[in-house]
Design an enzyme around this catalytic site. Structure first.
Site, PDB file in Angstrom:
ATOM      1  N   LYS A 183       1.469 -16.183 -22.919  1.00  0.00           N
ATOM      2  CA  LYS A 183       0.647 -15.465 -23.888  1.00  0.00           C
ATOM      3  C   LYS A 183       0.495 -14.027 -23.430  1.00  0.00           C
ATOM      4  CE  LYS A 183      -3.727 -14.697 -24.495  1.00  0.00           C
ATOM      5  NZ  LYS A 183      -3.662 -13.356 -25.160  1.00  0.00           N
ATOM      6  N   GLU A 258      -3.951 -13.378 -10.356  1.00  0.00           N
ATOM      7  CA  GLU A 258      -3.810 -12.003  -9.864  1.00  0.00           C
ATOM      8  C   GLU A 258      -4.809 -11.183 -10.652  1.00  0.00           C
ATOM      9  OE1 GLU A 258      -3.364  -8.407  -9.970  1.00  0.00           O
ATOM     10  OE2 GLU A 258      -1.249  -8.500 -10.569  1.00  0.00           O
ATOM     11  N   CYS A 292      -3.589  -2.128 -11.500  1.00  0.00           N
ATOM     12  CA  CYS A 292      -4.548  -2.774 -10.597  1.00  0.00           C
ATOM     13  C   CYS A 292      -4.320  -2.379  -9.146  1.00  0.00           C
ATOM     14  CB  CYS A 292      -4.493  -4.286 -10.763  1.00  0.00           C
ATOM     15  SG  CYS A 292      -2.843  -4.981 -10.679  1.00  0.00           S
ATOM     16  N   GLU A 388     -14.071  -1.462 -11.032  1.00  0.00           N
ATOM     17  CA  GLU A 388     -12.720  -1.118 -11.478  1.00  0.00           C
ATOM     18  C   GLU A 388     -12.798  -0.325 -12.778  1.00  0.00           C
ATOM     19  OE1 GLU A 388      -8.368  -3.235 -11.641  1.00  0.00           O
ATOM     20  OE2 GLU A 388     -10.080  -4.405 -12.363  1.00  0.00           O
TER      21      GLU A 388
END
Length: 500
Positions: A183, A258, A292, A388
């Site tokens: 997906k 992850e 990331c 983040e």
């Protein structure tokens, strides 16, 4: 101008199940918007739970045949796959740039060649999927270890690197003999669909690679919780990763995560200052900072701090923002106006407790552009240091001793990537030992390669993408043990019945 017309390519729908495109059955339409212009470039029906069920069924049907293919047969198919990807490189690059807004030079020189190389790597790795050598460890038995495919893998990929994430999910899974339902993010489905079509063109059997493009709440959660999915692999935010883990745990699936990152960039006082400045700007701004592993927290030892801040600010101001299809453009927009406003919110809140040295504003442009931004004088426990941001924002903080620099580098919940900058091999080696991250670069930041693993520590998740280590995620380890004595009554039987 780009030549990729998504409505023509995917007129039959944005789901790829059992070797063909089909329309979603959720009843909900979704528009893909070019973030550089704000224009709608594709409209399609999202996948619903019925589409997920159909894709999983196709993958389950394909599994017996694909899992029993020889390593050589799977290797040959993946070599053909790499060739198809290489032949269609420009098509993939244009599709990636139009849906993500990333500069065409990044798509052409980073995303696409990296994906081709990854396919070529796993074509070779498929022939080296081995268990431990046989041996007589008890003296009376021969033992060996088999590595076997798990079954149907359900993977969820993010929007920042749609093509590379499709490759990182699909290639090790199918090289190991699994089948997969991927997906992609509903914002960026194009290159995942092209990737699956290329697999079919390369002769990989129908049902081995399937794509369902839908919302996370409906299609994603159905895929993770599906009883016929044996493993879930997820790349995305830590918050969503926790929800994925909850659903997967309920069905006792293999799980690979992850997740987020907040990479430190540690500059010791003996570092090459120019190299560190250039590395910081490149590492912070790649893919508009939507990476990331991007450099987000620069810790600079006090003697170099002022010069580093000045050098980074000057270099950031030279970065060219604009049309992603102009070869001279250095940085494109963020993925959406909503995300741009989220990034701007972090910076605007930081003005009350830190100094915005450069940037910190959107462009007056229809696209979702945000200027490269440098923030200084923030506290270690502040939001811009700990959270983040996922945009073109670098925060710089000073440190005094080496102990302090490494301590600060480790002082967030994340541990995906980091870098250390020093001319002293002992200093650099200490940093690689003591910084808690899945990858630590020395005197560079960002390069990845197919032969080496990618994955994190702490809240950045667990498990590895790329490299032969990824087979740890996508295989079952089975111990097989043969009796070599042909003795009816074994000596150990006396512990259950009878005497010696």
């Amino acid at each position: 101008m780009h030549n990729f017309q998504a409505q023509d390519h995917f007129s039959d729908g944005a789901q790829y199940i059992a070797g063909r495109l089909t329309k979603g059955m959720s009843g909900t339409h979704h528009a893909v918007v070019d973030p550089a212009t704000g224009d709608e470039v594709y409209s399609y029906e999202l996948a619903g739970s019925d589409d997920v069920d159909a894709a999983v069924a196709a993958a389950a049907e394909a599994f017996p045949g694909w899992s029993c293919a020889t390593p050589g047969e799977r290797s040959d198919a993946l070599h053909r796959f790499a060739g198809v990807l290489a032949d269609r490189a420009e098509e993939f690059a244009q599709a990636e740039s139009v849906q993500c807004g990333k500069p065409i030079k990044l798509s052409r020189e980073f995303d696409v060649p990296g994906t081709v190389d990854n396919a070529a790597f796993f074509a070779g790795a498929a022939r080296h999927l081995q268990g431990q050598s046989a041996g007589e460890y008890t003296g009376d038995h021969t033992s060996y270890v088999r590595r076997e495919p798990i079954g149907v893998v359900g993977s969820i990929a993010p929007w920042n690197y749609p093509l590379q994430m499709a490759a990182w999910k699909v290639l090790p899974a199918i090289a190991a003999g699994n089948t997969i339902v991927l997906k992609p993010a509903e914002l960026t489905p194009f290159t995942s669909l092209l990737f699956a079509q290329a697999a079919t063109e390369a002769g990989i059997p129908d049902g081995v690679v399937n794509i369902v493009t839908g919302a996370g709440k409906e299609a994603g959660e159905r895929l993770v919780g599906h009883p016929d999915v044996a493993m879930t692999s997820f790349t995305g935010s830590t918050g969503v990763g926790k929800r994925v883990a909850e659903i997967a745990t309920a069905t006792v699936k293999r799980l690979h995560l992850e997740l987020g990152g907040k990479a430190p960039f540690v500059v010791f006082d003996d570092a090459d200052l120019d190299a560190a400045v250039h590395g910081a700007v490149a590492g912070a701004l790649i893919n508009s900072g939507q990476d990331c592993t991007a450099a987000t927290r620069a810790y600079v030892q006090r003697p170099l701090y002022d010069a580093f801040v000045s050098g980074v600010a000057d270099l950031m101001q030279s970065v060219r923002l604009g049309d992603p299809f102009d070869p001279s453009t250095d940085m494109g927009p963020l993925i959406s106006h909503v995300h741009r406003d989220r990034v701007a919110g972090f910076v605007d809140r930081a003005r009350s407790y830190a100094r915005v040295v450069t940037g910190g504003e959107s462009l007056q442009h229809p696209g979702a552009f945000y200027k490269p931004t440098l923030i200084a004088d923030a506290a270690q426990d502040s939001e811009v240091v700990q959270s983040e941001i996922f945009g073109p924002v670098l925060v710089v903080l000073p440190f005094d001793s080496d102990d302090e620099g490494i301590r600060l580098a480790n002082d967030t919940p994340y541990g995906l990537a980091a870098s250390a900058w020093s001319r002293d091999v002992f200093r650099a080696n200490r940093a690689t030992r003591e910084i808690k991250a899945g990858c630590v670069w020395v005197n560079d930041h960002i390069p990845i390669l197919s032969e080496m693993p990618h994955g994190g520590y702490k809240a950045s998740g667990y498990g590895k993408d790329m490299s032969a280590y990824s087979f740890e995620e996508y295989t079952q380890v089975k111990h097989v043990m043969f009796d070599n004595t042909a003795v009816v009554r074994k000596d150990w039987h006396r512990t259950i019945f009878g005497d010696r």
